[in-house]
Design a protein around this motif. Structure first.
Motif, PDB file in Angstrom:
ATOM      1  N   ARG A  68       6.231  14.166  -1.945  1.00  0.00           N
ATOM      2  CA  ARG A  68       7.177  14.204  -0.811  1.00  0.00           C
ATOM      3  C   ARG A  68       6.566  13.574   0.436  1.00  0.00           C
ATOM      4  NH1 ARG A  68       9.525  20.320  -1.689  1.00  0.00           N
ATOM      5  NH2 ARG A  68      10.893  19.790  -3.423  1.00  0.00           N
ATOM      6  N   LYS A  69       5.284  13.841   0.662  1.00  0.00           N
ATOM      7  CA  LYS A  69       4.607  13.265   1.822  1.00  0.00           C
ATOM      8  C   LYS A  69       4.520  11.748   1.693  1.00  0.00           C
ATOM      9  CE  LYS A  69       0.317  13.438   4.507  1.00  0.00           C
ATOM     10  NZ  LYS A  69       0.530  12.102   4.988  1.00  0.00           N
ATOM     11  N   ALA A  70       4.202  11.251   0.508  1.00  0.00           N
ATOM     12  CA  ALA A  70       4.114   9.802   0.291  1.00  0.00           C
ATOM     13  C   ALA A  70       5.464   9.133   0.517  1.00  0.00           C
ATOM     14  CB  ALA A  70       3.593   9.506  -1.116  1.00  0.00           C
ATOM     15  N   VAL A  71       6.526   9.755   0.039  1.00  0.00           N
ATOM     16  CA  VAL A  71       7.866   9.206   0.234  1.00  0.00           C
ATOM     17  C   VAL A  71       8.218   9.225   1.717  1.00  0.00           C
ATOM     18  CG1 VAL A  71      10.330   9.607  -0.200  1.00  0.00           C
ATOM     19  CG2 VAL A  71       8.704   9.732  -2.083  1.00  0.00           C
ATOM     20  N   GLN A  72       7.893  10.334   2.395  1.00  0.00           N
ATOM     21  CA  GLN A  72       8.168  10.436   3.829  1.00  0.00           C
ATOM     22  C   GLN A  72       7.366   9.395   4.615  1.00  0.00           C
ATOM     23  OE1 GLN A  72      10.506  12.357   5.065  1.00  0.00           O
ATOM     24  NE2 GLN A  72      10.147  11.795   7.162  1.00  0.00           N
TER      25      GLN A  72
ATOM     26  N   GLN B  72       6.345   6.551   3.544  1.00  0.00           N
ATOM     27  CA  GLN B  72       6.938   5.246   3.264  1.00  0.00           C
ATOM     28  C   GLN B  72       8.194   5.043   4.105  1.00  0.00           C
ATOM     29  OE1 GLN B  72       8.663   4.579  -0.646  1.00  0.00           O
ATOM     30  NE2 GLN B  72       7.937   2.470  -0.633  1.00  0.00           N
ATOM     31  N   LYS B  73       9.020   6.067   4.231  1.00  0.00           N
ATOM     32  CA  LYS B  73      10.220   5.953   5.058  1.00  0.00           C
ATOM     33  C   LYS B  73       9.847   5.710   6.517  1.00  0.00           C
ATOM     34  CE  LYS B  73      13.332   8.832   2.335  1.00  0.00           C
ATOM     35  NZ  LYS B  73      14.068  10.105   2.286  1.00  0.00           N
ATOM     36  N   ILE B  74       8.866   6.443   7.004  1.00  0.00           N
ATOM     37  CA  ILE B  74       8.423   6.266   8.392  1.00  0.00           C
ATOM     38  C   ILE B  74       7.899   4.852   8.591  1.00  0.00           C
ATOM     39  CG2 ILE B  74       6.647   6.948  10.067  1.00  0.00           C
ATOM     40  CD1 ILE B  74       7.007   9.835   8.994  1.00  0.00           C
ATOM     41  N   PHE B  75       7.121   4.367   7.635  1.00  0.00           N
ATOM     42  CA  PHE B  75       6.590   3.004   7.730  1.00  0.00           C
ATOM     43  C   PHE B  75       7.717   1.981   7.797  1.00  0.00           C
ATOM     44  CE2 PHE B  75       5.327  -0.958   5.657  1.00  0.00           C
ATOM     45  CZ  PHE B  75       4.287  -1.346   6.483  1.00  0.00           C
ATOM     46  N   LYS B  76       8.690   2.113   6.896  1.00  0.00           N
ATOM     47  CA  LYS B  76       9.778   1.135   6.843  1.00  0.00           C
ATOM     48  C   LYS B  76      10.665   1.186   8.083  1.00  0.00           C
ATOM     49  CE  LYS B  76      10.406   0.588   1.866  1.00  0.00           C
ATOM     50  NZ  LYS B  76      11.309   0.842   0.723  1.00  0.00           N
ATOM     51  N   ARG B  77      10.926   2.389   8.564  1.00  0.00           N
ATOM     52  CA  ARG B  77      11.870   2.536   9.677  1.00  0.00           C
ATOM     53  C   ARG B  77      11.240   2.376  11.047  1.00  0.00           C
ATOM     54  NH1 ARG B  77      15.294   7.711   7.477  1.00  0.00           N
ATOM     55  NH2 ARG B  77      16.202   6.647   5.690  1.00  0.00           N
ATOM     56  N   TYR B  78       9.979   2.755  11.194  1.00  0.00           N
ATOM     57  CA  TYR B  78       9.385   2.793  12.526  1.00  0.00           C
ATOM     58  C   TYR B  78       8.106   1.967  12.664  1.00  0.00           C
ATOM     59  CZ  TYR B  78      12.611   6.702  12.735  1.00  0.00           C
ATOM     60  OH  TYR B  78      13.736   7.462  12.659  1.00  0.00           O
ATOM     61  N   THR B  79       7.129   2.251  11.841  1.00  0.00           N
ATOM     62  CA  THR B  79       5.817   1.642  12.015  1.00  0.00           C
ATOM     63  C   THR B  79       5.866   0.126  11.876  1.00  0.00           C
ATOM     64  OG1 THR B  79       4.829   3.653  11.111  1.00  0.00           O
ATOM     65  CG2 THR B  79       3.415   1.720  11.265  1.00  0.00           C
ATOM     66  N   TYR B  80       6.403  -0.357  10.762  1.00  0.00           N
ATOM     67  CA  TYR B  80       6.440  -1.804  10.536  1.00  0.00           C
ATOM     68  C   TYR B  80       7.267  -2.531  11.594  1.00  0.00           C
ATOM     69  CZ  TYR B  80       7.133  -6.348   8.402  1.00  0.00           C
ATOM     70  OH  TYR B  80       7.192  -7.700   8.182  1.00  0.00           O
TER      71      TYR B  80
ATOM     72  N   THR C 148       0.834  -1.201   0.000  1.00  0.00           N
ATOM     73  CA  THR C 148       0.000   0.000   0.000  1.00  0.00           C
ATOM     74  C   THR C 148       0.870   1.254   0.000  1.00  0.00           C
ATOM     75  OG1 THR C 148      -1.764  -1.165   1.166  1.00  0.00           O
ATOM     76  CG2 THR C 148      -1.810   1.234   1.255  1.00  0.00           C
ATOM     77  N   GLN C 149       1.913   1.249   0.818  1.00  0.00           N
ATOM     78  CA  GLN C 149       2.837   2.384   0.865  1.00  0.00           C
ATOM     79  C   GLN C 149       3.540   2.578  -0.475  1.00  0.00           C
ATOM     80  OE1 GLN C 149       3.479   4.650   3.278  1.00  0.00           O
ATOM     81  NE2 GLN C 149       1.867   3.747   4.516  1.00  0.00           N
ATOM     82  N   GLU C 150       4.001   1.483  -1.060  1.00  0.00           N
ATOM     83  CA  GLU C 150       4.677   1.566  -2.356  1.00  0.00           C
ATOM     84  C   GLU C 150       3.733   2.089  -3.436  1.00  0.00           C
ATOM     85  OE1 GLU C 150       6.214  -2.369  -2.925  1.00  0.00           O
ATOM     86  OE2 GLU C 150       7.883  -2.030  -1.547  1.00  0.00           O
ATOM     87  N   GLN C 151       2.477   1.623  -3.408  1.00  0.00           N
ATOM     88  CA  GLN C 151       1.502   2.074  -4.394  1.00  0.00           C
ATOM     89  C   GLN C 151       1.188   3.556  -4.217  1.00  0.00           C
ATOM     90  OE1 GLN C 151       0.447   0.183  -7.012  1.00  0.00           O
ATOM     91  NE2 GLN C 151      -0.354   2.118  -7.749  1.00  0.00           N
ATOM     92  N   ALA C 152       1.143   4.018  -2.981  1.00  0.00           N
ATOM     93  CA  ALA C 152       0.888   5.437  -2.718  1.00  0.00           C
ATOM     94  C   ALA C 152       2.007   6.295  -3.309  1.00  0.00           C
ATOM     95  CB  ALA C 152       0.752   5.688  -1.222  1.00  0.00           C
ATOM     96  N   VAL C 153       3.247   5.825  -3.197  1.00  0.00           N
ATOM     97  CA  VAL C 153       4.373   6.569  -3.769  1.00  0.00           C
ATOM     98  C   VAL C 153       4.284   6.579  -5.294  1.00  0.00           C
ATOM     99  CG1 VAL C 153       6.893   6.576  -4.055  1.00  0.00           C
ATOM    100  CG2 VAL C 153       5.895   6.183  -1.799  1.00  0.00           C
TER     101      VAL C 153
END
Length: 135
Positions: free
Chosen positions: A83-87, A89-97, A22-27
């Motif tokens: 930029r928000k979608a990329v940010q 995605q980074k937050i998801f990969k680094r923190y949320t997941y 979902t994050q990748e698709q949003a980007v």
């Protein structure tokens, strides 16, 4: 413990990968919108500053200016969205997941410890009862 194992496996095999997709698709969607906005902006810019034909009247010039302003706003909005979608995605990969994975993993470990605790307690109780019966 079974519920905790199911929740862990569900997150690891289904929910986690689905959220990642979902994050990748949003980007990708934000990038496509950005490209479309850039093309519209380039076209509006060319119509305003490099016209193939000269504006016949002031009305037509105002229309071109309005189209350019609108395209510029859409481009800025698309840049911000990308930029928000990329940010995100980074937050998801680094923190949320990792945080969510750790949470379900910790619940699984806690349920295993609780099971062991109950088993030891039950065995102890059984020995006491057996001793009472033997006595």
């Amino acid at each position: 413990m079974t519920d905790a194992e199911n929740a862990y496996n569900k997150f690891r095999k289904l929910e986690g990968p689905q959220s990642k997709e979902t994050q990748e698709q949003a980007v990708v969607d934000a990038y496509n919108s950005l490209e479309e906005a850039q093309l519209a902006y380039d076209e509006a810019y060319d119509n305003l500053y490099k016209p193939d034909d000269v504006a016949k009247d002031e009305n037509e010039e105002n229309t071109r200016q309005t189209e350019f302003d609108s395209a510029e706003k859409k481009l800025r909005s698309a840049i911000t969205s990308y930029r928000k979608a990329v940010q995100d995605q980074k937050i998801f990969k680094r923190y949320t997941y990792p945080s969510n994975l750790k949470s379900v993993k910790d619940k699984l470990e806690q349920s295993r410890l609780d099971l062991r605790k109950v088993m030891v307690s039950t065995q102890s109780s059984m020995k006491q009862k057996n001793n009472s019966i033997y006595s």
